[in-house]
Motif scaffolding. Structure first.
Motif, PDB file in Angstrom:
ATOM      1  N   MET A 107     160.462  93.552  26.468  1.00  9.16           N
ATOM      2  CA  MET A 107     160.205  94.608  25.436  1.00  9.16           C
ATOM      3  C   MET A 107     159.147  95.626  26.159  1.00  9.16           C
ATOM      4  O   MET A 107     158.708  96.335  25.294  1.00  9.16           O
ATOM      5  CB  MET A 107     159.771  93.912  24.280  1.00  9.16           C
ATOM      6  N   ASN A 108     159.103  95.091  27.518  1.00  8.30           N
ATOM      7  CA  ASN A 108     158.116  96.133  28.147  1.00  8.30           C
ATOM      8  C   ASN A 108     156.603  95.877  27.949  1.00  8.30           C
ATOM      9  O   ASN A 108     155.762  96.820  27.666  1.00  8.30           O
ATOM     10  CB  ASN A 108     158.438  97.608  27.916  1.00  8.30           C
ATOM     11  N   HIS A 109     156.347  94.663  27.206  1.00  9.67           N
ATOM     12  CA  HIS A 109     154.968  94.390  26.885  1.00  9.67           C
ATOM     13  C   HIS A 109     154.031  94.154  28.007  1.00  9.67           C
ATOM     14  O   HIS A 109     154.369  93.592  28.958  1.00  9.67           O
ATOM     15  CB  HIS A 109     155.013  93.164  26.130  1.00  9.67           C
ATOM     16  N   ASN A 110     152.869  94.469  27.707  1.00  7.81           N
ATOM     17  CA  ASN A 110     151.850  94.353  28.820  1.00  7.81           C
ATOM     18  C   ASN A 110     151.407  92.976  28.818  1.00  7.81           C
ATOM     19  O   ASN A 110     150.855  92.334  29.851  1.00  7.81           O
ATOM     20  CB  ASN A 110     150.711  95.445  28.433  1.00  7.81           C
ATOM     21  N   SER A 111     151.073  92.302  27.633  1.00  9.71           N
ATOM     22  CA  SER A 111     150.166  91.015  27.572  1.00  9.71           C
ATOM     23  C   SER A 111     151.211  89.863  27.346  1.00  9.71           C
ATOM     24  O   SER A 111     152.255  89.960  26.436  1.00  9.71           O
ATOM     25  CB  SER A 111     149.122  91.260  26.451  1.00  9.71           C
ATOM     26  N   MET A 112     150.866  88.773  28.026  1.00 12.25           N
ATOM     27  CA  MET A 112     151.723  87.784  27.942  1.00 12.25           C
ATOM     28  C   MET A 112     150.769  86.354  27.660  1.00 12.25           C
ATOM     29  O   MET A 112     149.708  86.365  28.188  1.00 12.25           O
ATOM     30  CB  MET A 112     152.758  87.397  28.784  1.00 12.25           C
ATOM     31  N   TYR A 113     151.396  85.368  26.961  1.00 11.23           N
ATOM     32  CA  TYR A 113     150.540  84.201  26.433  1.00 11.23           C
ATOM     33  C   TYR A 113     151.404  83.027  26.730  1.00 11.23           C
ATOM     34  O   TYR A 113     152.370  82.952  26.401  1.00 11.23           O
ATOM     35  CB  TYR A 113     149.999  84.377  25.066  1.00 11.23           C
ATOM     36  N   TRP A 114     150.380  81.618  26.753  1.00 13.24           N
ATOM     37  CA  TRP A 114     151.142  80.601  26.922  1.00 13.24           C
ATOM     38  C   TRP A 114     150.392  79.661  25.909  1.00 13.24           C
ATOM     39  O   TRP A 114     149.020  79.712  26.058  1.00 13.24           O
ATOM     40  CB  TRP A 114     151.017  79.768  28.319  1.00 13.24           C
ATOM     41  N   TYR A 115     151.003  79.059  24.936  1.00 15.34           N
ATOM     42  CA  TYR A 115     150.449  78.386  24.141  1.00 15.34           C
ATOM     43  C   TYR A 115     151.103  76.725  23.867  1.00 15.34           C
ATOM     44  O   TYR A 115     152.293  76.569  24.388  1.00 15.34           O
ATOM     45  CB  TYR A 115     150.514  78.666  22.584  1.00 15.34           C
ATOM     46  N   ARG A 116     150.439  75.825  23.557  1.00 12.81           N
ATOM     47  CA  ARG A 116     150.932  74.551  23.341  1.00 12.81           C
ATOM     48  C   ARG A 116     150.616  74.143  21.767  1.00 12.81           C
ATOM     49  O   ARG A 116     149.574  74.615  21.278  1.00 12.81           O
ATOM     50  CB  ARG A 116     150.313  73.684  24.184  1.00 12.81           C
ATOM     51  N   GLN A 117     151.825  73.476  21.114  1.00 16.04           N
ATOM     52  CA  GLN A 117     151.558  73.064  19.712  1.00 16.04           C
ATOM     53  C   GLN A 117     151.913  71.512  19.478  1.00 16.04           C
ATOM     54  O   GLN A 117     152.756  71.172  20.100  1.00 16.04           O
ATOM     55  CB  GLN A 117     152.538  74.058  18.962  1.00 16.04           C
TER      56      GLN A 117
END
Lengths: 114, 112
Positions: free
Chosen positions: A27-37
């Motif tokens: 999606m050409n997004h700038n920000s990325m994240y990793w989460y745990r649930q």
């Protein structure tokens, strides 16, 4: 558009083994994240990358490393897996840096560490 | 640490009824967002409300925000079985933060 994709979907590791979780967004997004649930805990931020070339620690970074390979890809590495890292891991992306951003999530990776 | 706390933890209603979920948080915020998670899936963004807004609508969703009480509510009107999911509030704390802090969620079951 596939959105945010994650591989693998499932993984079983033995204590001490290493592995890398892959995440990509188209999606050409700038920000990325990793989460745990974890059950009953909601999502907790492990690491994030506000823009290509930058990474920062989140709430629970110990035992993990990340690489923002390029604008599309953001990987999470467990160098020496521990049973406490058994969880469901989600990658997410958002269009811009800053505060008024919705996040788009991948389908998750279910990791079990024996 | 968890910023938001949703209430109730679980909610069971019949199709056609309204569902109300509440979220309380601890610190000043820039904005608050609600997400839905269907079983075994990733989260989906529903709505964002800024700290200077009091109410926002999107389709059958109505969100309110009371910054003096540090609380928000999500109302789903005329619920459907397809609304069965977990709902999470998430906040961007202020000042100086750009990341989301999630609550533990409310599990909503809508029975036909």
């Amino acid at each position: 558009n596939a959105g945010v994709t994650q591989t693998p979907k499932f993984q079983v590791l033995k204590t001490g083994q290493s592995m890398t979780l892959q995440c990509a967004q188209d999606m050409n997004h700038n920000s990325m994240y990793w989460y745990r649930q974890d059950p009953g805990m909601g999502l907790r931020l492990i690491y994030y990358s506000a823009s290509e070339g930058t990474t920062d620690k989140g709430e629970v970074p110990n035992g993990y490393n990340v690489s923002r390979l390029n604008k599309r890809e953001f990987s999470l590495r467990l160098e020496s897996a521990a049973p406490s890292q058994t969880s469901v891991y989600f990658c997410a992306s958002s269009p811009r840096e800053g505060v008024y951003n919705e996040q788009f999530f991948g389908p998750g990776t279910r990791l079990t560490v024996l | 640490s968890q910023q938001g706390e949703e209430d109730p933890q679980a909610l069971s209603i019949q199709e056609g009824e309204n569902a109300t979920m509440n979220c309380s948080y601890k610190t000043s915020i820039n904005n608050l967002q609600w997400y839905r998670q269907n079983s075994g899936r990733g989260l989906v963004h529903l709505i964002l409300i800024r700290s200077n807004e009091r109410e926002k609508h999107s389709g059958r969703l109505r969100v309110t925000l009371d910054t003096s009480k540090k609380s928000s509510s999500l109302l789903i009107t005329a619920s459907r079985a397809a609304d069965t999911a977990s709902y999470f509030c998430a906040t961007v704390r202020s000042p100086g933060y750009s990341t989301l802090t999630f609550g533990k969620g409310t599990m909503l079951l809508v029975s036909p």
